[in-house]
Enzyme design. Structure first.
Site, short mmCIF file in Angstrom:
data_model
loop_
_atom_site.label_atom_id
_atom_site.label_comp_id
_atom_site.label_asym_id
_atom_site.label_seq_id
_atom_site.Cartn_x
_atom_site.Cartn_y
_atom_site.Cartn_z
N ASP A 77 -23.36 -13.00 -6.05
CA ASP A 77 -22.03 -13.43 -6.35
C ASP A 77 -21.02 -13.18 -5.27
OD1 ASP A 77 -23.04 -14.57 -8.77
OD2 ASP A 77 -21.99 -12.88 -10.15
N ASN A 156 -11.84 -14.37 -8.25
CA ASN A 156 -11.94 -13.12 -9.31
C ASN A 156 -10.61 -12.79 -9.57
OD1 ASN A 156 -14.73 -13.42 -9.94
ND2 ASN A 156 -15.26 -11.57 -8.79
N ARG A 184 3.15 2.79 -13.89
CA ARG A 184 2.92 4.00 -13.12
C ARG A 184 1.28 4.23 -13.52
NH1 ARG A 184 7.01 7.64 -11.78
NH2 ARG A 184 5.46 9.48 -12.32
N ASP A 186 -2.95 3.63 -11.24
CA ASP A 186 -3.69 3.53 -9.85
C ASP A 186 -3.62 2.27 -9.21
OD1 ASP A 186 -4.47 6.25 -10.32
OD2 ASP A 186 -6.36 5.81 -10.50
N ALA A 198 -15.64 -8.93 -14.03
CA ALA A 198 -15.57 -8.33 -13.03
C ALA A 198 -14.77 -6.88 -13.10
CB ALA A 198 -15.30 -9.03 -11.76
N ALA A 200 -11.67 -6.39 -13.71
CA ALA A 200 -10.74 -6.13 -14.88
C ALA A 200 -11.48 -5.80 -16.08
CB ALA A 200 -10.40 -7.61 -15.01
N ALA A 221 -5.88 2.75 -14.90
CA ALA A 221 -5.84 4.24 -15.01
C ALA A 221 -4.36 4.34 -15.20
CB ALA A 221 -6.40 5.17 -14.01
N GLN A 255 -10.92 -8.46 -0.45
CA GLN A 255 -10.54 -8.86 0.97
C GLN A 255 -9.13 -7.94 1.06
OE1 GLN A 255 -12.92 -10.37 3.39
NE2 GLN A 255 -13.91 -9.93 1.43
#
Length: 300
Positions: A77, A156, A184, A186, A198, A200, A221, A255
């Site tokens: 993929d 994606n 607030r 990660d 994927a 998400a 998180a 990327q």
């Protein structure tokens, strides 16, 4: 069978995951199959360079867009995502052959190539169109004016996340100027229906059927447990502002662009381009989910 079925296409581009061991022999087999089916065959330039295959013309992405009417992608993929982003603007349909385990979008296994690919080339396929994300990074410049410093496409997701050393980032998200929340966390993911299965999904987001016209916004998180994933229409522009946190970064389908600054804004909207996939006849999305996510395991 490939010799007797009429071919709907004229010129195929062949793209391979050239880093994979043994890829050249498999690419040569697929190229021979395409020639027997009646197509002219060219190799994508990086594939040709890195495999040493010199029996077929090597074409740049632009040349593929100008000369080819179908692309056959051999790999996983990730390989498909990379080439699909480049070829979407040329509206070229893509056929995905998976070298290893069955992929979400590279769905023909090597053992099935000799039967499945000629059938697709003869017009016996399920065609599917997938939406793409178009993103940009805007930075305050000259007393507050916003300057675009980066633009890109994703199939994606677009992800804004904390740096390697920072503990978290604070992000402000809005849609068409309407405030959603301060996160607030990660990081924050804006995923298409394709990307909903994927990163998400691994962050706790829902799976969206590819036919839906929406994005899923998923915090990574979050420090506030009530910050939940939300599904929004894909008709507007999502804006994510960097409020706090060091070395924030963003990526389009992994990327990366590093070192976002406070005040930078990442905008995400639906691209004018879509990706065209050709699947074997009888393909359906739910069967792919069952196989990839092993939903049938343990069920009699």
């Amino acid at each position: 069978m490939s010799r007797t079925l009429p071919c709907r296409f004229r010129h195929a581009a062949l793209v391979g995951k050239y880093q994979a061991r043994g890829i050249r022999a498999v690419l040569e087999d697929v190229a021979h199959l395409l020639v027997r089916a009646g197509l002219d065959v060219s190799l994508e330039a990086e594939t040709a360079l890195n495999t040493g295959m010199a029996d077929y013309p090597a074409l740049s992405i632009k040349e593929i867009g100008q000369q080819c009417d179908v692309a056959v992608v051999l790999g996983g993929d990730g390989t498909m995502l990379a080439i699909a982003r480049e070829l979407a603007r040329f509206n070229i349909p893509l056929i995905g052959i998976n070298q290893g385990r069955l992929g979400f979008i590279t769905d023909i296994q090597l053992k099935d190539v000799a039967t499945a690919v000629p059938l697709i080339l003869s017009g016996q396929y399920e065609e599917e169109h997938r939406a793409m994300l178009e993103g940009a990074v805007l930075r305050p410049h000259n007393g507050g004016e916003m300057e675009t410093i980066y633009e890109g496409f994703a199939i994606n997701e677009v992800v804004v996340s904390r740096g390697a050393t920072a503990s978290m980032v604070e992000l402000r998200a809005e849609v068409d100027g309407q405030f959603i929340a301060n996160y607030r966390a990660d990081g924050l993911i804006v995923a298409s229906p394709t990307g909903s299965s994927a990163y998400a999904m691994s962050a706790g987001g829902p799976i969206l059927h590819p036919a839906l016209g929406g994005w899923v916004v998923v915090p990574i998180a979050s420090h506030t447990l009530s910050n939940r994933p939300i599904v929004i229409p894909d008709t507007g522009t999502v804006t994510i502002e960097i409020v706090a946190g060091r070395d924030a970064s963003m990526n389009f389908d992994m990327q990366s662009l590093a070192s976002l600054l406070h005040g930078d804004r990442v905008t995400v909207r639906r691209s004018a381009y879509t990706v065209r996939f050709l699947h074997p006849q009888g393909w359906n999305y739910y069967a792919t989910l069952r196989r990839k996510l092993r939903w049938n395991e343990g069920v009699s």
